[in-house]
Design a protein around this motif. Structure first.
Motif, PDB file in Angstrom:
ATOM      1  N   ALA A  58       0.809  -1.215   0.000  1.00  0.00           N
ATOM      2  CA  ALA A  58       0.000   0.000   0.000  1.00  0.00           C
ATOM      3  C   ALA A  58       0.846   1.271   0.000  1.00  0.00           C
ATOM      4  O   ALA A  58       0.341   2.361  -0.292  1.00  0.00           O
ATOM      5  CB  ALA A  58      -0.937   0.015   1.213  1.00  0.00           C
ATOM      6  N   TRP A  59       2.140   1.147   0.313  1.00  0.00           N
ATOM      7  CA  TRP A  59       3.003   2.326   0.278  1.00  0.00           C
ATOM      8  C   TRP A  59       3.175   2.862  -1.136  1.00  0.00           C
ATOM      9  O   TRP A  59       3.450   4.039  -1.325  1.00  0.00           O
ATOM     10  CB  TRP A  59       4.385   2.001   0.847  1.00  0.00           C
ATOM     11  CG  TRP A  59       4.412   1.683   2.295  1.00  0.00           C
ATOM     12  CD1 TRP A  59       3.548   2.114   3.254  1.00  0.00           C
ATOM     13  CD2 TRP A  59       5.367   0.851   2.959  1.00  0.00           C
ATOM     14  NE1 TRP A  59       3.904   1.608   4.478  1.00  0.00           N
ATOM     15  CE2 TRP A  59       5.013   0.831   4.333  1.00  0.00           C
ATOM     16  CE3 TRP A  59       6.486   0.128   2.541  1.00  0.00           C
ATOM     17  CZ2 TRP A  59       5.751   0.109   5.271  1.00  0.00           C
ATOM     18  CZ3 TRP A  59       7.217  -0.586   3.468  1.00  0.00           C
ATOM     19  CH2 TRP A  59       6.851  -0.596   4.826  1.00  0.00           C
ATOM     20  N   SER A  82       0.594   5.630   2.695  1.00  0.00           N
ATOM     21  CA  SER A  82      -0.301   5.189   1.631  1.00  0.00           C
ATOM     22  C   SER A  82      -1.239   6.310   1.219  1.00  0.00           C
ATOM     23  O   SER A  82      -1.892   6.933   2.062  1.00  0.00           O
ATOM     24  CB  SER A  82      -1.119   3.979   2.092  1.00  0.00           C
ATOM     25  OG  SER A  82      -2.101   3.656   1.120  1.00  0.00           O
ATOM     26  N   ARG A  84      -4.708   1.738   5.559  1.00  0.00           N
ATOM     27  CA  ARG A  84      -3.961   0.732   4.817  1.00  0.00           C
ATOM     28  C   ARG A  84      -2.537   0.549   5.300  1.00  0.00           C
ATOM     29  O   ARG A  84      -1.821  -0.328   4.806  1.00  0.00           O
ATOM     30  CB  ARG A  84      -3.975   1.090   3.329  1.00  0.00           C
ATOM     31  CG  ARG A  84      -5.366   0.987   2.709  1.00  0.00           C
ATOM     32  CD  ARG A  84      -5.344   1.213   1.225  1.00  0.00           C
ATOM     33  NE  ARG A  84      -6.657   0.970   0.634  1.00  0.00           N
ATOM     34  CZ  ARG A  84      -6.957   1.185  -0.638  1.00  0.00           C
ATOM     35  NH1 ARG A  84      -6.018   1.651  -1.469  1.00  0.00           N
ATOM     36  NH2 ARG A  84      -8.162   0.941  -1.106  1.00  0.00           N
ATOM     37  N   ASP A  85      -2.113   1.381   6.227  1.00  0.00           N
ATOM     38  CA  ASP A  85      -0.781   1.227   6.799  1.00  0.00           C
ATOM     39  C   ASP A  85      -0.766   1.898   8.165  1.00  0.00           C
ATOM     40  O   ASP A  85      -1.807   2.326   8.664  1.00  0.00           O
ATOM     41  CB  ASP A  85       0.298   1.804   5.866  1.00  0.00           C
ATOM     42  CG  ASP A  85       0.163   3.322   5.671  1.00  0.00           C
ATOM     43  OD1 ASP A  85      -0.744   3.929   6.276  1.00  0.00           O
ATOM     44  OD2 ASP A  85       0.968   3.886   4.911  1.00  0.00           O
TER      45      ASP A  85
END
Length: 473
Positions: A204-205, A359, A353-354
């Motif tokens: 997701a990064w 993200s 997401r992180d």
């Protein structure tokens, strides 16, 4: 219970108010530059406040208890709301402004704009990650790295300490070498056990991952967070646990115990035996998790923020992978929001997401973040108080040290505390301050939709909006 919350509110207010008086006294006496300073404002590399406040008496701000709503406070709130809204017309903002300002004691919304629309939070997400961790574990907990000796086999075991220093690795190797010699071993086979925290890179990064120098893959152990050149946004290790094991092996040999096959010959994927009987160990421990959280919030450390998310997953009984780390933070935030009575509609667009906010898929509505900060500031969540105490202070510490330097907003220096955020057309600041009438307020300010070339102007625009909260005239 009400009395306890009141005293906590007083403590939080003092937390924000003392920097006000501290800054005023220091400003008047030319300890550092500001709107009241008698000396010329510094420029260039030496610009910024000098930490000499200890030389001056710290006056107590009055009042220290938030005042009840009156006709005058309602008028003040209307004036503040108007001034905040006027910034939507600023050139770099051009309508891309969202914010939520909440009275910490009453929970009343003082001002808001587009507050229920989920926006990219950037690094202000770290506040949610920290809250998730502090709700899941004891803040006094420390992360332990073990060296377990079983006959001629020495297993290096990591539990998530990515804050190992070269000195601590050397000390652990020295103790392990001594342990081996005491058990008749001058040569060992080295194994590496990372099963407690497999970690890894988070897809997701996107482009904001290790290759760009943004973050180290989360690991069971790492030396200096896996920063290969010591720079926060410099080169990052692709295998921080493996690199730590190699350094440990070299230190073992330096202390008189050879490693079979050499320093690069450690075997990964091992599982350490249980300690007991002939199986013995030595260990090193990290600083308390509360200290690690403070570091992450002060410096906006992406690597540590991701580690915090993984530790949250582990505390919830999940395998600490990047996907489960994000899931664990999301679960904990939703649980906290439910306890606070946050409307369900404010959670519908929440996306985590992180753990770091790297993200571009993360989404958080300003109203949600301000509601959580408000609960902390009112004393309703004492375990989360580091979210307010540990964030940077405008013009003084952390990622806000070089902010609020322009003459027009210098009055906020020392009075506004907050977590910064910048990513992909988003500049944000979420934190706490004290209004001129003594009321503590929490806020989340987001400027969005600007061109990347205007990053500095966007950050300055956030400062302009935040200054309105601390504005005395």
């Amino acid at each position: 219970m009400r009395t306890e919350k009141l005293w906590r509110a007083i403590a939080i207010t003092l937390c924000a108010a003392v920097p006000v008086s501290f800054y005023v006294v220091g400003d008047l006496t030319d300890a550092f530059p500001g709107v009241l300073t008698l000396s010329t404002e510094q420029q260039g590399e030496d610009a910024g406040p000098r930490a000499q406040g200890e030389d001056y008496d710290r006056e107590q701000a009055d009042p220290i208890v938030p005042t009840p709503a009156t006709a005058s406070t309602r008028t003040a709130d209307e004036d503040l709301a108007g001034r905040l809204a006027s910034h939507a017309k600023d050139p770099v903002i051009d309508g891309g402004l969202a914010y939520s300002v909440v009275d910490a004691e009453s929970g009343d919304v003082i001002a808001e704009r587009d507050a229920d629309t989920a926006r990219v939070p950037a690094s202000t997400l770290k506040l949610l990650t920290a809250s998730a961790l502090l709700r899941s574990v004891d803040g006094d907990q420390r992360l332990t790295t073990h060296a377990v000796l079983d006959g001629r086999t020495l297993t290096l075991v990591g539990e998530g300490d990515m804050t190992l220093t070269r000195e601590r690795v050397d000390a652990l190797a020295k103790d392990a070498a001594k342990l081996a010699k005491e058990n008749g071993q001058d040569q060992v086979a080295l194994r590496l056990d990372t099963s407690a925290l497999p970690g890894g890179e988070n897809p997701a990064w996107g482009d904001n991952g290790r290759a760009g120098g943004w973050v180290t893959p989360t690991a069971a152990l790492a030396v200096d967070e896996g920063w290969l050149d010591g720079e926060q946004y410099g080169k990052k290790s692709a295998d921080p646990a493996g690199d730590a094991a190699k350094l440990f092996a070299k230190d073992l040999e330096k202390h008189g115990v050879k490693v079979s096959g050499g320093a690069d010959a450690h075997v990964e994927g091992a599982k350490a035996p249980e300690v007991g009987g002939d199986v013995v160990e030595v260990a090193t421990r990290s600083a308390p998790l509360t200290d690690i959280v403070q570091h992450a919030l002060q410096t906006s450390d992406n690597t540590i923020a991701e580690l915090m998310a993984h530790l949250t997953a582990k505390a919830q009984g999940l395998e600490p992978t990047p996907e489960n780390a994000a899931k664990a933070v999301d679960t904990e935030v939703r649980s906290l929001a439910d306890e606070l009575g946050v409307p369900q509609k404010d959670l519908e667009e929440l996306v985590i997401r992180d753990g770091s906010g790297l993200s571009t898929g993360d989404r958080v509505p300003p109203r949600l973040l301000s509601a959580i900060l408000g609960e902390v500031a009112s004393g309703g969540a004492p375990q989360l108080e580091p979210l307010l105490y540990d964030v940077p202070i405008a013009g003084l510490t952390g990622t806000l040290e070089e902010r609020f330097g322009a003459k027009g907003v210098a009055g906020a220096r020392g009075t506004v505390r907050g977590k910064t955020g910048y990513l992909a057309g988003t500049s944000a600041l979420a934190g706490v301050t004290v209004l001129p009438d003594g009321r503590t307020v929490v806020f989340d300010i987001v400027v969005h939709g600007f061109d990347g070339a205007d990053a500095d102007k966007a950050k300055a625009a956030v400062d302009d909006v935040a200054y309105e909260l601390a504005r005395r005239t």
